[in-house]
Design an enzyme around this catalytic site. Structure first.
Site, PDB file in Angstrom:
ATOM      1  N   GLY A  16       0.777  -1.230   0.000  1.00 33.12           N
ATOM      2  CA  GLY A  16       0.000   0.000   0.000  1.00 33.12           C
ATOM      3  C   GLY A  16       0.807   1.278   0.000  1.00 33.12           C
ATOM      4  O   GLY A  16       0.387   2.277   0.586  1.00 33.12           O
ATOM      5  N   HIS A 113       0.522   1.972 -13.372  1.00 37.26           N
ATOM      6  CA  HIS A 113       1.308   0.851 -13.914  1.00 37.26           C
ATOM      7  C   HIS A 113       2.748   1.287 -14.089  1.00 37.26           C
ATOM      8  O   HIS A 113       3.026   2.339 -14.686  1.00 37.26           O
ATOM      9  CB  HIS A 113       0.731   0.408 -15.263  1.00 37.26           C
ATOM     10  CG  HIS A 113       1.438  -0.784 -15.829  1.00 37.26           C
ATOM     11  ND1 HIS A 113       1.296  -2.047 -15.323  1.00 37.26           N
ATOM     12  CD2 HIS A 113       2.312  -0.890 -16.868  1.00 37.26           C
ATOM     13  CE1 HIS A 113       2.041  -2.895 -16.018  1.00 37.26           C
ATOM     14  NE2 HIS A 113       2.669  -2.212 -16.958  1.00 37.26           N
TER      15      HIS A 113
END
Length: 219
Positions: A16, A113
């Site tokens: 995270g 990404h």
């Protein structure tokens, strides 16, 4: 939720760090959004602890408890919709999403990404960039469509590939940029500056280039 505030649900599978970047941006006052829930498909995801420390609701929906990808995605959508999000943010959510799930949140789901899309869709992007002898690498925030890592780019940050780089050193350089550009993209959406239309990303009413808004750190 305060009137006019964007409700955001964040999906994670791991540590995270991009979630933390969003939390930090919120706490600094540069992200005007309500991070209303963090949902993980892995009960051991460290990102859940980050969310709890930040007083954000957490949910776990373990994908291994479902017989099919369709069943999991249907349950995930029901869980997400309980928070009535304006935006769904994928922050290291390591699941390939079904078409029905993607269509449900079309135009209101973002992903990040670690490559200069459309190069190196999929996994192992840093290794692939090094093996190809690339002189630059980077990260892209994009809207999510049914094509894996193929949705319209919103913002892209480029970094140099330096002599002697390893997967780890290159990944660290890219990750620094991830933590800058993801909060930027979410804030643009929250401020109603960013949208997806005609399979393009639009910022302030103008279509963005195919690579999105560019931050070039290679000079």
């Amino acid at each position: 939720m305060t009137a006019g505030t964007t409700n955001v649900v964040v999906l994670i599978s791991g540590s995270g760090t991009n979630l933390q970047a969003l939390i930090d941006a919120r706490d600094r006052g540069v992200l005007n959004a309500e991070l209303c829930a963090v949902i993980s498909n892995r009960p051991d995801a460290y990102g859940l602890q980050r969310a709890e420390r930040a007083a954000i609701a957490t949910e776990v929906l373990d994908h291994t408890a479902f017989a099919s990808r369709d069943a999991f995605d249907a349950a995930m959508a029901a869980l997400i919709d309980g928070y009535r999000p304006d935006l769904v943010v994928l922050a290291g959510f390591m699941r390939i999403l079904t078409p029905a799930f993607v269509q449900r949140y079309a135009g209101r789901m973002l992903n990040i990404h670690p490559s200069l899309l459309p190069k190196y869709q999929g996994l192992h992007t840093h290794r692939r960039a090094l093996e190809a002898g690339d002189r630059e690498h980077g990260v892209t925030v994009h809207f999510v469509t049914e094509e894996l890592d193929g949705g319209p780019a919103v913002i892209q940050a480029r970094v140099p590939v330096r002599p002697g780089d390893t997967v780890e050193t290159l990944a660290n350089r890219v990750r620094q940029q991830e933590h800058i550009i993801y909060p930027m993209a979410v804030q643009w959406f929250s401020a109603a500056r960013l949208r997806m239309a005609d399979n393009r990303s639009w910022l302030d009413g103008e279509p963005l280039p195919r690579h999105g808004y560019l931050i070039d750190n290679t000079g």
